[in-house]
Design an enzyme around this catalytic site. Structure first.
Site, PDB file in Angstrom:
ATOM      1  N   GLY A  11       0.870  -1.180   0.000  1.00  0.00           N
ATOM      2  CA  GLY A  11       0.000   0.000   0.000  1.00  0.00           C
ATOM      3  C   GLY A  11       0.901   1.222   0.000  1.00  0.00           C
ATOM      4  CB  ALA A  12       2.509   3.086  -2.503  1.00  0.00           C
ATOM      5  CB  ILE A  15      -0.546   4.844   6.147  1.00  0.00           C
ATOM      6  CG1 ILE A  15      -1.825   5.462   6.720  1.00  0.00           C
ATOM      7  CG2 ILE A  15       0.304   4.295   7.293  1.00  0.00           C
ATOM      8  CD1 ILE A  15      -2.704   4.501   7.513  1.00  0.00           C
ATOM      9  N   GLY A  16       1.361   4.568   3.602  1.00  0.00           N
ATOM     10  CA  GLY A  16       2.511   3.895   2.991  1.00  0.00           C
ATOM     11  C   GLY A  16       3.654   4.866   2.688  1.00  0.00           C
ATOM     12  CG  ASN A  99     -10.205  -2.106   3.397  1.00  0.00           C
ATOM     13  OD1 ASN A  99     -10.217  -1.787   2.202  1.00  0.00           O
ATOM     14  ND2 ASN A  99     -10.003  -1.224   4.358  1.00  0.00           N
ATOM     15  CB  ILE A 122      -1.917  -0.123   9.248  1.00  0.00           C
ATOM     16  CG1 ILE A 122      -0.485  -0.264   9.794  1.00  0.00           C
ATOM     17  CG2 ILE A 122      -2.521   1.200   9.715  1.00  0.00           C
ATOM     18  CD1 ILE A 122       0.429   0.920   9.481  1.00  0.00           C
ATOM     19  CB  SER A 123      -5.823  -2.683   6.106  1.00  0.00           C
ATOM     20  OG  SER A 123      -4.660  -2.624   5.316  1.00  0.00           O
ATOM     21  CG  ASN A 124      -8.923   0.584  10.467  1.00  0.00           C
ATOM     22  OD1 ASN A 124      -8.726  -0.116  11.451  1.00  0.00           O
ATOM     23  ND2 ASN A 124      -8.502   1.846  10.376  1.00  0.00           N
ATOM     24  CG  HIS A 179      -8.017   0.463  15.837  1.00  0.00           C
ATOM     25  ND1 HIS A 179      -7.643   1.511  16.641  1.00  0.00           N
ATOM     26  CD2 HIS A 179      -7.849   0.905  14.569  1.00  0.00           C
ATOM     27  CE1 HIS A 179      -7.288   2.526  15.886  1.00  0.00           C
ATOM     28  NE2 HIS A 179      -7.405   2.192  14.616  1.00  0.00           N
TER      29      HIS A 179
HETATM   30  N1  APR Z   1      -2.168  -4.348  -3.028  1.00  0.00           N
HETATM   31  C1  APR Z   1      -1.429  -3.257  -2.738  1.00  0.00           C
HETATM   32  N2  APR Z   1      -1.975  -2.035  -2.513  1.00  0.00           N
HETATM   33  C2  APR Z   1      -3.293  -1.922  -2.591  1.00  0.00           C
HETATM   34  C3  APR Z   1      -4.140  -3.008  -2.890  1.00  0.00           C
HETATM   35  C4  APR Z   1      -3.520  -4.268  -3.107  1.00  0.00           C
HETATM   36  N3  APR Z   1      -4.238  -5.359  -3.397  1.00  0.00           N
HETATM   37  N4  APR Z   1      -5.423  -2.543  -2.884  1.00  0.00           N
HETATM   38  C5  APR Z   1      -5.388  -1.234  -2.598  1.00  0.00           C
HETATM   39  N5  APR Z   1      -4.103  -0.841  -2.424  1.00  0.00           N
HETATM   40  C6  APR Z   1      -3.577   0.483  -2.166  1.00  0.00           C
HETATM   41  C7  APR Z   1      -4.381   1.603  -2.820  1.00  0.00           C
HETATM   42  O1  APR Z   1      -4.156   1.658  -4.211  1.00  0.00           O
HETATM   43  C8  APR Z   1      -3.844   2.809  -2.070  1.00  0.00           C
HETATM   44  O2  APR Z   1      -2.726   3.398  -2.725  1.00  0.00           O
HETATM   45  O3  APR Z   1      -3.624   0.820  -0.791  1.00  0.00           O
HETATM   46  C9  APR Z   1      -3.395   2.233  -0.727  1.00  0.00           C
HETATM   47  C10 APR Z   1      -4.159   2.820   0.454  1.00  0.00           C
HETATM   48  O4  APR Z   1      -3.766   4.123   0.576  1.00  0.00           O
HETATM   49  P1  APR Z   1      -4.778   5.315   0.986  1.00  0.00           P
HETATM   50  O5  APR Z   1      -6.015   5.190   0.174  1.00  0.00           O
HETATM   51  O6  APR Z   1      -4.018   6.594   0.922  1.00  0.00           O
HETATM   52  O7  APR Z   1      -5.148   4.918   2.486  1.00  0.00           O
HETATM   53  P2  APR Z   1      -4.303   5.196   3.822  1.00  0.00           P
HETATM   54  O8  APR Z   1      -4.710   6.483   4.410  1.00  0.00           O
HETATM   55  O9  APR Z   1      -2.867   4.916   3.573  1.00  0.00           O
HETATM   56  O10 APR Z   1      -4.944   4.058   4.775  1.00  0.00           O
HETATM   57  C11 APR Z   1      -4.820   2.687   4.484  1.00  0.00           C
HETATM   58  O11 APR Z   1      -5.056   2.036   6.787  1.00  0.00           O
HETATM   59  O12 APR Z   1      -5.743   3.232   8.672  1.00  0.00           O
HETATM   60  C12 APR Z   1      -6.115   2.325   7.683  1.00  0.00           C
HETATM   61  O13 APR Z   1      -8.455   2.792   7.426  1.00  0.00           O
HETATM   62  C13 APR Z   1      -7.203   2.904   6.816  1.00  0.00           C
HETATM   63  O14 APR Z   1      -7.723   0.831   5.749  1.00  0.00           O
HETATM   64  C14 APR Z   1      -7.066   2.074   5.586  1.00  0.00           C
HETATM   65  C15 APR Z   1      -5.553   1.828   5.489  1.00  0.00           C
END
Ligand code: APR
Length: 312
Positions: A11-12, A15-16, A99, A122-124, A179
């Site tokens: 996940g970039a 948070i990434g 998710n 970290i994902s919710n 959480h």
């Molecule tokens: N593999 C890799 N990355 C993925 C995949 C996957 N299969 N599916 C989605 N992603 C990526 C998205 O493309 C996106 O770039 O995960 C990233 C999530 O980033 P953001 O949308 O900016 O979310 P973020 O604020 O980083 O939060 C991520 O953490 O706190 C929790 O609730 C929040 O579930 C959420 C997660």
């Protein structure tokens, strides 16, 4: 010669990107930023942007953005933020169905390519996502954890420090449970350098601080239109550093319950010692009758989430 560690960030997004910067700047290891093919450019761009800051800030790290899971081969730590974040009005649980599918595919990629990794989710909704991650990877339960308690405690610490106008470094806090809205900030373990916080702040104000802590994530979603990313990244980095550097820090995290707190077979926020072995020990603290009841309720909420996940 000691080799640099390898940290894979799945996940970039918000948070990434923050995680990548922290791993590099704290010199915890080289970074692989993974996202879906559509977002590979973002992953590559964030890696390149941070790598170019190396020269200015004087840190050594290699960073790579990719959409190919083969690149995470041999990772020591995988931190998973893949998924969608909360939008205003959405609860963490609303995210479950979206998710869950994502976590299942990410878990498969980690299992195939980084079987020795310490995995921090970290994902919710966190407690269900970390449970699913362990289930799909089949990794040892103490090598898969969820980041929540560190963040919830940090919010609690901030509010206490702000109220007292003292350094946040002096404030200790412990938040147990799921959480979500059912989390359990434990006032009995909240101190300012050993001084129980109840001696310093009125119960009425403490009640308001506890309520604000519980709603801490939602407060940020309402302000920013997306979920928090700086403090969540810092929470996961504290856990990753404790593993990579064998610091054996005591950090509340979503950890497996094998009888701890009278609970079996779920993941829930508990104080855990994290070292080179992953979660090396769960610490069972004494709780008041009220806190015990709240933790039980929180465990029920987590079980409800797991039951919903089971159907999806
Ligand atoms: N593999 C890799 N990355 C993925 C995949 C996957 N299969 N599916 C989605 N992603 C990526 C998205 O493309 C996106 O770039 O995960 C990233 C999530 O980033 P953001 O949308 O900016 O979310 P973020 O604020 O980083 O939060 C991520 O953490 O706190 C929790 O609730 C929040 O579930 C959420 C997660």
């Amino acid at each position: 010669m000691p080799q640099r560690k390898k940290v894979a960030l799945i996940g970039a997004g918000n948070i990434g990107g923050e995680l990548a910067s922290l791993v590099a700047r704290r010199q915890l290891g080289d970074v692989i930023l993974v996202d879906i093919p559509d977002k590979e450019g973002v992953a590559k761009g964030k890696a390149l942007d941070i790598a170019q800051a190396c020269a200015l800030d004087g840190f050594d790290a290699k960073l790579k953005g990719t959409s190919n899971y083969a690149d995470i081969k041999g990772a020591d730590v995988c931190i998973v933020t893949a998924g969608v974040p909360r939008k205003p009005g959405m609860s963490r649980d609303d995210l479950l169905s979206i998710n869950l599918k994502i976590i299942r595919s990410v878990a498969k990629g980690i299992k195939e390519n980084a079987p020795g990794a310490f995995v921090i989710v970290i994902s919710n909704p966190l407690d269900a996502m970390v449970y699913e991650m362990q289930k799909v990877t089949g990794f040892k339960r103490n090598k898969v954890v969820g980041m929540a308690g560190a963040l919830d405690a940090a919010r609690f610490q901030h509010f206490i420090a702000d109220e007292l106008n003292v350094s946040t470094k002096e404030v200790n806090a412990l938040v147990l449970g799921g959480h979500g809205d059912s989390m359990v900030p434990t006032l009995s373990y909240c101190t300012v350098n050993g001084v129980p916080v109840r001696q310093l702040i009125s119960q009425e104000k403490l009640d308001a601080i506890v309520a604000r802590t519980k709603a801490g994530g939602g407060e940020l979603v309402a302000l920013m239109g997306t979920s928090a990313y700086v403090a969540p990244a810092a929470g996961a980095i504290a856990m990753a550093a404790s593993f990579l550097l064998d610091q054996k820090r005591l950090i509340a995290c979503a950890a497996p319950t094998d009888g701890s707190y009278g609970l079996e077979g779920i993941y829930i926020g508990q104080p855990a010692i994290i070292g080179a072995g992953g979660v090396e020990k769960i610490i069972e603290v004494e709780l008041s009758a009220d806190e015990k009841a709240l933790l039980k309720k929180s465990a029920e909420a987590v079980r409800g989430l797991l039951a919903d996940a089971e159907k999806l």
